[in-house]
Design an enzyme around this catalytic site. Structure first.
Site, PDB file in Angstrom:
ATOM      1  N   GLU A 270       0.824  -1.207   0.000  1.00 19.51           N
ATOM      2  CA  GLU A 270       0.000   0.000   0.000  1.00 19.51           C
ATOM      3  C   GLU A 270       0.864   1.266   0.000  1.00 19.51           C
ATOM      4  O   GLU A 270       0.634   2.209   0.753  1.00 19.51           O
ATOM      5  CB  GLU A 270      -0.971  -0.020   1.186  1.00 19.51           C
ATOM      6  CG  GLU A 270      -1.894  -1.236   1.131  1.00 19.51           C
ATOM      7  CD  GLU A 270      -2.976  -1.268   2.208  1.00 19.51           C
ATOM      8  OE1 GLU A 270      -2.768  -0.702   3.292  1.00 19.51           O
ATOM      9  OE2 GLU A 270      -4.036  -1.862   1.933  1.00 19.51           O
ATOM     10  N   ASP A 349      -8.387  -9.206   3.618  1.00 22.73           N
ATOM     11  CA  ASP A 349      -8.201  -8.103   4.562  1.00 22.73           C
ATOM     12  C   ASP A 349      -9.263  -8.065   5.659  1.00 22.73           C
ATOM     13  O   ASP A 349     -10.082  -7.151   5.673  1.00 22.73           O
ATOM     14  CB  ASP A 349      -8.197  -6.778   3.784  1.00 22.73           C
ATOM     15  CG  ASP A 349      -7.534  -5.663   4.571  1.00 22.73           C
ATOM     16  OD1 ASP A 349      -7.085  -5.921   5.692  1.00 22.73           O
ATOM     17  OD2 ASP A 349      -7.470  -4.534   4.056  1.00 22.73           O
ATOM     18  N   GLU A 377     -12.479  -2.710  12.194  1.00 19.83           N
ATOM     19  CA  GLU A 377     -12.561  -1.936  10.955  1.00 19.83           C
ATOM     20  C   GLU A 377     -13.714  -2.386  10.056  1.00 19.83           C
ATOM     21  O   GLU A 377     -14.515  -1.574   9.607  1.00 19.83           O
ATOM     22  CB  GLU A 377     -11.229  -2.049  10.197  1.00 19.83           C
ATOM     23  CG  GLU A 377     -11.256  -1.362   8.841  1.00 19.83           C
ATOM     24  CD  GLU A 377      -9.906  -1.398   8.121  1.00 19.83           C
ATOM     25  OE1 GLU A 377      -8.950  -1.988   8.660  1.00 19.83           O
ATOM     26  OE2 GLU A 377      -9.818  -0.819   7.025  1.00 19.83           O
TER      27      GLU A 377
HETATM   28  O1  GCW Z   1      -7.134  -3.153   6.371  1.00 17.39           O
HETATM   29  C1  GCW Z   1      -6.230  -2.297   5.812  1.00 17.39           C
HETATM   30  C2  GCW Z   1      -6.531  -0.982   6.439  1.00 17.39           C
HETATM   31  C3  GCW Z   1      -5.361  -0.032   6.487  1.00 17.39           C
HETATM   32  C4  GCW Z   1      -4.170  -0.769   7.089  1.00 17.39           C
HETATM   33  C5  GCW Z   1      -3.853  -1.979   6.243  1.00 17.39           C
HETATM   34  C6  GCW Z   1      -2.724  -2.813   6.834  1.00 17.39           C
HETATM   35  C7  GCW Z   1      -2.476   0.145   8.501  1.00 17.39           C
HETATM   36  O2  GCW Z   1      -7.618  -0.410   5.767  1.00 17.39           O
HETATM   37  O3  GCW Z   1      -5.744   1.063   7.271  1.00 17.39           O
HETATM   38  O4  GCW Z   1      -3.051   0.063   7.234  1.00 17.39           O
HETATM   39  O5  GCW Z   1      -4.973  -2.816   6.156  1.00 17.39           O
HETATM   40  O6  GCW Z   1      -3.026  -3.816   7.451  1.00 17.39           O
HETATM   41  O7  GCW Z   1      -1.576  -2.474   6.673  1.00 17.39           O
END
Ligand code: GCW
Length: 651
Positions: A270, A349, A377
């Site tokens: 990311e 995720d 989340e």
């Molecule tokens: O789930 C996603 C989140 C990000 C997070 C990323 C990760 C810290 O939306 O906010 O970043 O995963 O796990 O690195």
């Protein structure tokens, strides 16, 4: 009758059984002093006595020669025959865990008799990763994906220095069995990068505050640190200057924090920098950091969350679910000794339902950490009740090859759900997730229902049966309820982009993030079979690869994760996919209505502030659940044209 509940965790009443006794604490060392202080406090409150000699009801004893091989540093033995209850440890951490074991047992610790039993954690590292920013991030705020107020450590660029609260936090963690925290976000921005160097004293202060409860501090570090912090012209992990820089950085950290735990790294993920930028592998990248920590016994946790977040949605050949395995399975055996590959429990995720990540079964020669997400989340952001114990337990008990995930793992990590909220977790009932993570990390095959009972008993000591029944009723099934009104059959990601709260069926459908459901007028789901899809199903060992490959054998709850099927496809349950979509959404909302009703009926048994906070969140949960139901049902009715068999109102 109102039960007094201390939002500061472990309400005093919980110490009553121990505090009424004659207790001896033997041994010396800082953690033994913590134990002694807890016992002294409890006896002071409830009329017991701290004694040196017999007779006593409880002996907490540290003895270096007490079967150290059997007990390890954190284990303890507990026994009770005709005499007193005894807890014996050969390491100080073990004595502390033994104390909390007695607290958990309550009156049961002092009645009956039982054989000596050894308790020791399944893994040495049980860590909470705080995604806390030092400086408030313009988009993510103080805590990324935080739903419990601000950070316990940082406020607007500075350390809070609230050592009293930090000590209380460490006590809470020790009571759960958690022994480490990472004090900054894995997305390491410029300010946070400096915690490794000129701001390390602030980390040392945190470490000092939590150390008395056996909690060690870790740091998230930027792979580009040598460039960002020291102006080197490269962060190439094979460059001698870079390696020297890391070694010196580690030396300075250990000078400030002798028991420093280690680093966690999000690299090439990311948008974060990583070894790919220098044409190196992730094993090379992790190796440079592991070498720097090796002289001190520190651990590098290297995250496997590596995928293309700039995917073209038109490209059907790329599958985000495959990415971690494709990147990391070929590197098995190439990670330096102390590196732990930290793998999210599912391939995508932290969705409410995902299969278990096949990465966990693919690197037999690599140390692995399983990463869970306690912060909710994608599971209601601590406005919804969603107790994740059953989901985590399913993951831990899942067998990849001959071993369960719980057996395969060398460490457990969870993204923290804690902040500076008076209830710690924003939603008071989300404390159950924190506790459950700690207990499952200690004993991965523990029965989550039993863990929930412990949490209830520790949070509401001497609760009347009606309160315990009520708490059980609203928590035990809450994960499945959440799944019902949100994303169907393993499809995932039908959330509002960015903040991820609330429904948006096509929110990510034409985005670069690789999270699609492919719903059209005929059907829905992602074909990840080997025969006709992305091949992801083939990343599993047997029997899973075979089971997941065909819609006939794929479990219902994961069907749309693995297959694109027509709306009329009949599930094992006997229902069509479209009818399942309608039914579960209606049921989910009804279950939330019922939970809200049960909670309302507990008003006379719970501290009014607690009760009000939870009630208020139930209002929002119900509003949101109805929104999920109506958007999802309307979307699929309009796409498919298939009416609800029961003729309910769909918009
Ligand atoms: O789930 C996603 C989140 C990000 C997070 C990323 C990760 C810290 O939306 O906010 O970043 O995963 O796990 O690195």
């Amino acid at each position: 009758m109102a039960t007094a509940v201390d939002p500061a965790w472990l309400p005093p009443q919980v110490w009553r059984p121990l505090g009424r006794r004659r207790v001896a604490v033997r041994g010396s060392g800082p953690l033994v002093e913590t134990v002694r202080a807890e016992v002294t406090d409890a006896c002071g409150r409830f009329g017991g006595e701290v004694v040196r000699e017999e007779p006593y009801d409880l002996l907490l004893e540290l003895r270096a020669d007490a079967a150290p091989d059997e007990l390890g540093d954190e284990g303890f033995a507990c026994a009770r025959d005709d005499g007193p209850t005894t807890v014996t440890a050969s390491g100080q951490h073990g004595l502390l865990h033994g104390l909390f074991h007695v607290v958990r047992l309550g009156e049961r610790a002092f009645s009956g008799r039982w054989e000596r039993r050894v308790h020791r954690p399944a893994v040495a590292l049980r860590v909470l990763d705080h995604w806390d920013n030092v400086a408030v991030h313009p988009v993510m705020g103080q805590v990324e994906r935080g739903y419990a107020g601000g950070s316990l450590f940082w406020r607007e660029g500075s350390a809070r220095g609230d050592t009293g609260r930090l000590r209380a936090y460490a006590r809470l963690l020790a009571a759960c069995g958690i022994n480490a925290i990472t004090v900054n976000n894995v997305n390491v921005h410029t300010v946070e990068a400096r915690l490794l160097t000129d701001r390390v004293a602030e980390v040392a202060e945190i470490a000092d505050a939590v150390r008395p409860y056996g909690v060690r501090v870790h740091l998230a570090v930027s792979f580009a640190s040598p460039v960002v912090l020291a102006g080197l012209d490269t962060a190439d992990p094979l460059d001698e200057g870079v390696r020297r820089w890391w070694a010196e950085a580690a030396e300075r950290v250990y000078a400030a924090i002798p028991d420093f735990g280690g680093f966690v790294v999000k690299a090439d993920s990311e948008g974060r920098p990583g070894p790919f930028g220098y044409g190196r592998s992730h094993a090379d990248g992790a190796g440079a950091l592991a070498a720097a920590l090796a002289p001190y016994g520190g651990t590098v946790r290297w995250r496997a969350f590596v995928y293309d977040h700039r995917q073209d949605w038109r490209d059907r050949s790329t599958d985000r679910a495959r990415a971690a395995y494709d990147h990391f399975a070929p590197l098995d055996g190439r990670f330096a000794g102390d590196t732990v590959l930290q793998v999210k429990h599912g391939p995508v995720d932290f969705q409410v339902r995902e299969p278990v990540s096949p990465v966990l079964g693919a690197l037999p020669r690599t140390r692995l950490a399983v990463e869970f997400q306690a912060t909710q989340e994608y599971t209601g952001q601590q406005r919804h009740v969603c107790w994740l114990g059953p989901m985590w337990s399913e993951v831990l008990r899942f067998r990849l090859g001959d071993e369960s995930v719980g057996d395969l793992a060398d460490a457990f990590a969870a993204v923290s759900n804690v902040g500076d909220d008076p209830h710690w977790t924003g939603h008071p009932l989300a404390q159950a997730n924190l506790y459950t993570f700690g207990r499952l990390a200690w004993q991965p095959d523990a029965d989550p229902a039993a863990v929930l009972e412990e949490w209830i008993a520790l949070t509401f000591p001497a609760a009347p049966e009606r309160l315990a029944d009520g708490l059980r009723a609203v928590l035990a099934g809450s994960w499945r309820t959440y799944e019902k009104y949100t994303a169907p059959l393993g499809v995932g990601f039908m959330v509002q982009p960015g903040h991820h709260y609330g429904p948006s069926v096509d929110g990510y459908e034409y985005s670069p993030w690789g999270t699609y459901h492919f719903a059209d007028r005929d059907g829905v789901g992602v074909d990840r079979s080997v025969a006709t899809g992305t091949g992801y199903a083939g990343q599993y060992p047997k029997p899973w690869s075979r089971l997941y490959e065909s819609p006939r054998t794929c479990p219902d709850e994961l069907l749309l994760f693995f297959h694109h099927v027509p709306y009329g496809h009949v599930l094992h349950s006997g229902k069509t996919v479209i009818q399942h979509i309608y039914d579960t959404r209606f049921e989910g909302v009804e279950e939330v209505e019922e939970a809200r009703r049960v909670w309302a009926g507990l008003a006379d048994l719970v501290d009014p502030a607690w009760h009000a906070r939870v009630s208020e969140r139930y209002e929002e949960q119900l509003r949101s659940a109805r929104e999920w139901r109506d958007q999802l049902n309307s979307y699929f009715l309009r796409k498919s044209g298939v009416p609800d068999a029961r003729g309910r109102r769909i918009h």
